[in-house]
Design a protein around this motif. Structure first.
Motif, mmCIF file in Angstrom:
data_model
loop_
_atom_site.group_PDB
_atom_site.id
_atom_site.type_symbol
_atom_site.label_atom_id
_atom_site.label_comp_id
_atom_site.label_asym_id
_atom_site.label_seq_id
_atom_site.Cartn_x
_atom_site.Cartn_y
_atom_site.Cartn_z
ATOM 1 N N PHE A 214 0.875 -1.176 0.000
ATOM 2 C CA PHE A 214 0.000 0.000 0.000
ATOM 3 C C PHE A 214 0.907 1.219 0.000
ATOM 4 C CE2 PHE A 214 -3.060 3.113 1.490
ATOM 5 C CZ PHE A 214 -4.246 2.687 0.884
ATOM 6 N N LEU A 215 0.972 1.905 -1.133
ATOM 7 C CA LEU A 215 1.902 3.017 -1.320
ATOM 8 C C LEU A 215 1.208 4.348 -1.053
ATOM 9 C CD1 LEU A 215 3.450 1.837 -4.714
ATOM 10 C CD2 LEU A 215 4.154 1.208 -2.402
ATOM 11 N N VAL A 216 1.867 5.192 -0.240
ATOM 12 C CA VAL A 216 1.308 6.500 0.092
ATOM 13 C C VAL A 216 2.383 7.564 -0.088
ATOM 14 C CG1 VAL A 216 0.152 7.908 1.848
ATOM 15 C CG2 VAL A 216 -0.228 5.424 1.793
ATOM 16 N N GLY A 217 1.996 8.656 -0.721
ATOM 17 C CA GLY A 217 2.868 9.811 -0.862
ATOM 18 C C GLY A 217 2.162 11.026 -0.291
ATOM 19 N N CYS A 218 2.935 11.935 0.265
ATOM 20 C CA CYS A 218 2.364 13.149 0.847
ATOM 21 C C CYS A 218 3.221 14.330 0.424
ATOM 22 C CB CYS A 218 2.335 13.031 2.369
ATOM 23 S SG CYS A 218 1.651 14.474 3.214
ATOM 24 N N ALA A 219 2.562 15.429 0.111
ATOM 25 C CA ALA A 219 3.264 16.667 -0.235
ATOM 26 C C ALA A 219 2.671 17.793 0.599
ATOM 27 C CB ALA A 219 3.127 16.975 -1.720
ATOM 28 N N ILE A 220 3.544 18.655 1.101
ATOM 29 C CA ILE A 220 3.137 19.782 1.936
ATOM 30 C C ILE A 220 3.643 21.061 1.286
ATOM 31 C CG2 ILE A 220 3.359 20.891 4.194
ATOM 32 C CD1 ILE A 220 3.719 18.086 5.394
ATOM 33 N N GLU A 221 2.753 22.043 1.191
ATOM 34 C CA GLU A 221 3.082 23.315 0.540
ATOM 35 C C GLU A 221 3.175 24.442 1.557
ATOM 36 O OE1 GLU A 221 1.620 25.057 -3.597
ATOM 37 O OE2 GLU A 221 0.067 25.162 -2.062
ATOM 38 N N SER A 222 4.173 25.284 1.376
ATOM 39 C CA SER A 222 4.321 26.471 2.224
ATOM 40 C C SER A 222 3.516 27.619 1.640
ATOM 41 C CB SER A 222 5.797 26.877 2.319
ATOM 42 O OG SER A 222 6.221 27.481 1.104
ATOM 43 N N GLY A 223 3.398 28.681 2.409
ATOM 44 C CA GLY A 223 2.719 29.877 1.936
ATOM 45 C C GLY A 223 3.411 30.506 0.737
ATOM 46 N N GLU A 224 4.696 30.230 0.566
ATOM 47 C CA GLU A 224 5.464 30.775 -0.558
ATOM 48 C C GLU A 224 5.464 29.839 -1.760
ATOM 49 O OE1 GLU A 224 7.091 30.430 2.644
ATOM 50 O OE2 GLU A 224 6.168 32.346 3.123
ATOM 51 N N GLY A 225 4.756 28.706 -1.664
ATOM 52 C CA GLY A 225 4.679 27.770 -2.780
ATOM 53 C C GLY A 225 5.758 26.705 -2.809
ATOM 54 N N LYS A 226 6.630 26.660 -1.797
ATOM 55 C CA LYS A 226 7.632 25.593 -1.725
ATOM 56 C C LYS A 226 6.933 24.296 -1.324
ATOM 57 C CE LYS A 226 11.375 28.659 -0.349
ATOM 58 N NZ LYS A 226 12.320 28.988 0.722
ATOM 59 N N ILE A 227 7.464 23.173 -1.800
ATOM 60 C CA ILE A 227 6.847 21.879 -1.526
ATOM 61 C C ILE A 227 7.872 20.929 -0.929
ATOM 62 C CG2 ILE A 227 5.752 19.846 -2.563
ATOM 63 C CD1 ILE A 227 4.496 21.710 -4.635
ATOM 64 N N ALA A 228 7.470 20.243 0.137
ATOM 65 C CA ALA A 228 8.257 19.177 0.755
ATOM 66 C C ALA A 228 7.446 17.895 0.641
ATOM 67 C CB ALA A 228 8.542 19.502 2.225
ATOM 68 N N VAL A 229 8.129 16.770 0.440
ATOM 69 C CA VAL A 229 7.421 15.505 0.234
ATOM 70 C C VAL A 229 7.904 14.424 1.193
ATOM 71 C CG1 VAL A 229 6.996 15.995 -2.208
ATOM 72 C CG2 VAL A 229 9.018 14.678 -1.551
ATOM 73 N N GLY A 230 7.083 13.391 1.298
ATOM 74 C CA GLY A 230 7.433 12.207 2.068
ATOM 75 C C GLY A 230 6.638 11.018 1.550
ATOM 76 N N ALA A 231 7.088 9.822 1.883
ATOM 77 C CA ALA A 231 6.402 8.596 1.489
ATOM 78 C C ALA A 231 6.460 7.614 2.647
ATOM 79 C CB ALA A 231 7.066 7.988 0.257
ATOM 80 N N ASN A 232 5.531 6.657 2.638
ATOM 81 C CA ASN A 232 5.576 5.673 3.705
ATOM 82 C C ASN A 232 6.793 4.770 3.541
ATOM 83 O OD1 ASN A 232 4.027 4.569 1.450
ATOM 84 N ND2 ASN A 232 3.394 2.880 2.759
#
Length: 142
Positions: A25-43
């Motif tokens: 079961f594959l999961v990816g997550c992306a988080i965006e800052s107020g300035e539009g920068k993106i950080a990611v993670g996966a299980n």
């Protein structure tokens, strides 16, 4: 909103890098800052189940390092079975209880009720919500 959204695209890419040999079961997550920068993670699974890491926790750690939790604004989650047919829609993947608490604490740091976009394995946005809707009457530091 659709998988054309850069945040959902980033979560799809993160999902492709998940390590889930036990559950598939594959999961990816992306988080965006107020300035539009993106950080990611996966299980990242582990034979010792308790040592595994959820995609949301992984992305929160990356966001803290990249731009700080106080700057996060929205989060996208993409997930589903490894062998899910791309031609078939799946169910939206939502954060587990522990991740909901972690997201809520990050939202407290940001001073915002974070938008959460929950998607199936294809990145089709099937549920838009907020962390306070997912975890009402929660414990907070503030």
């Amino acid at each position: 909103m659709s998988k054309a959204d850069p945040l959902i695209k980033a979560a799809l890419t993160a999902r492709s890098r998940a390590y889930a040999p036990y559950s598939d079961f594959l999961v990816g997550c992306a988080i965006e800052s107020g300035e539009g920068k993106i950080a990611v993670g996966a299980n990242m699974e582990n034979a010792c189940y308790r040592l595994g890491v959820c995609a949301e926790q992984s992305a929160l750690a990356a966001a803290q390092q990249a731009f700080g939790l106080a700057n996060i604004r929205r989060l996208a989650i993409v997930g589903g079975p490894r062998d899910a047919a791309t031609s078939v829609a799946g169910e939206a993947v939502t954060p587990c209880g522990g991740c909901r608490q972690a997201i809520l604490e990050a939202a407290d740091e940001a001073g915002a009720d974070l938008e959460i976009i929950c998607c199936d394995h294809n990145g089709n946005s099937t549920m838009h919500t907020t962390i306070k809707a997912l975890l009402p009457n929660s414990f907070t530091l503030k």
